[in-house]
Design an enzyme around this catalytic site. Structure first.
Site, PDB file in Angstrom:
ATOM      1  N   ALA A 161      16.029 -13.633  38.278  1.00  8.19           N
ATOM      2  CA  ALA A 161      14.586 -13.528  38.025  1.00  8.19           C
ATOM      3  C   ALA A 161      14.126 -14.666  37.124  1.00  8.19           C
ATOM      4  CB  ALA A 161      14.254 -12.187  37.364  1.00  8.19           C
ATOM      5  N   TYR A 162      12.831 -14.905  37.156  1.00 12.20           N
ATOM      6  CA  TYR A 162      12.195 -15.779  36.167  1.00 12.20           C
ATOM      7  C   TYR A 162      11.741 -14.863  35.043  1.00 12.20           C
ATOM      8  CZ  TYR A 162       9.215 -19.466  34.213  1.00 12.20           C
ATOM      9  OH  TYR A 162       8.656 -20.402  33.391  1.00 12.20           O
ATOM     10  N   ASP A 177       9.365  -3.137  32.706  1.00 11.60           N
ATOM     11  CA  ASP A 177       8.297  -2.334  32.095  1.00 11.60           C
ATOM     12  C   ASP A 177       6.966  -3.092  32.088  1.00 11.60           C
ATOM     13  OD1 ASP A 177       9.500  -4.131  30.281  1.00 11.60           O
ATOM     14  OD2 ASP A 177       8.769  -3.016  28.551  1.00 11.60           O
ATOM     15  N   TYR A 207       4.137 -12.675  34.571  1.00 15.97           N
ATOM     16  CA  TYR A 207       5.486 -12.123  34.773  1.00 15.97           C
ATOM     17  C   TYR A 207       5.406 -10.722  35.379  1.00 15.97           C
ATOM     18  CZ  TYR A 207       9.971  -9.989  33.554  1.00 15.97           C
ATOM     19  OH  TYR A 207      11.166  -9.311  33.600  1.00 15.97           O
TER      20      TYR A 207
END
Length: 284
Positions: free
Chosen positions: A61-62, A103, A126
């Site tokens: 992931a970034y 989250d 994000y």
């Protein structure tokens, strides 16, 4: 079973590798960008078919939350587009995918723990790209598990725990935010949960996973310093408003773990217990 781990050099990917010796019945393919570019659809398709992959655990992931605000294209490619490629490729083989989410798909305006059916409302690039990644995975592969987690740390890579230990040794005083509430997650515990899910069998859906309990970044830091034997650094509470960042963070992002515990029979350690385990490992 042939299991593909992406992002194997990250915190979770490294923890997944440590567990593999306990599962000799499976063949693991540990990849990072050098071995497999997950943003290249043809490369993903070729790899999954050539190695007859039955299950993908996407740990890639970034995750640079603040940089994502000014780097939306790369963030979208890694967090939204690539998971869809992985899901579509493994679906062709009738396989499954476990996608790690966050989250940050929530805006943090709740005051009770978030359940899986709560409506996402990401408040950052994000969070938005990770939510879009969830949707792509569930669209392209019917055998999927999406795990939203939070405040991830481990003995590997750069993370909050290692940073606070370093700063605690370097500085006499440290300001840490006290009005963002959540739960730390030890990546080793999450890796163990993922392997339990694979062993017990995929039950498709979205799940929440963190350690048990609730804390703030300030209290988390105090616990880190106590367990690491650091007593020379004074930790002061800061308001979020005193520490502005490019990306908004959820003020409250406690995740309800009832669904994952009941579905897969998981027992989840308290965050302080797992933190102590990690800090012991860092000292060794």
């Amino acid at each position: 079973m042939n299991i593909l781990i992406t992002g194997c050099n990250g915190q979770l990917g490294n923890e997944m590798q440590l567990l593999q010796k306990n599962y000799p019945q499976h063949t693991f393919f540990n990849t990072d960008v050098a071995e497999l570019d997950i943003t290249n659809q043809l490369a993903v398709d070729d790899y999954v078919q050539r190695h007859a992959i039955d299950c993908i655990v996407n740990c890639a992931a970034y995750t640079a939350v603040d940089k994502a605000e000014s780097n939306k294209e790369l963030c979208t490619t890694l967090n939204t587009v690539a998971p869809a490629y992985l899901a579509a490729s493994v679906a062709k083989r009738g396989g499954s995918i476990i996608q790690i989410s966050t989250d940050y798909v929530f805006d943090g305006t709740h005051h009770t723990p978030y359940v899986e059916t709560d409506t996402p409302a990401p408040d950052s690039v994000y969070g938005s790209t990770k939510l879009a990644g969830e949707l792509g995975v569930s669209k392209f592969c019917k055998n999927y598990v999406i795990i939203r987690t939070a405040w991830l740390y481990s003995t590997f890579g750069n993370n909050f725990v290692k940073t606070m230990i370093r700063l605690g040794k370097e500085k006499e005083e440290l300001g840490v935010i006290f009005d963002q509430i959540g739960t730390p997650t030890y990546a080793a515990d999450l890796a163990s949960a993922i392997m339990t899910i694979i062993e017990k069998g995929i039950v498709s859906g979205v799940y929440h996973y963190s350690n048990e309990g609730v804390t703030s970044w300030y209290d988390f830091t105090k616990a880190i310093h106590r367990l690491a034997g650091i007593d020379s650094c004074k930790v002061k509470p800061l308001h979020t408003s005193e520490y502005p960042t490019p990306a908004n963070r959820p003020a409250y992002s406690v995740l309800d773990k009832t669904k994952i515990k009941q579905t897969f029979g998981l027992e989840i350690p308290h965050w302080e217990e797992s933190l102590a385990t990690c800090i012991r490992a860092l000292k060794d």
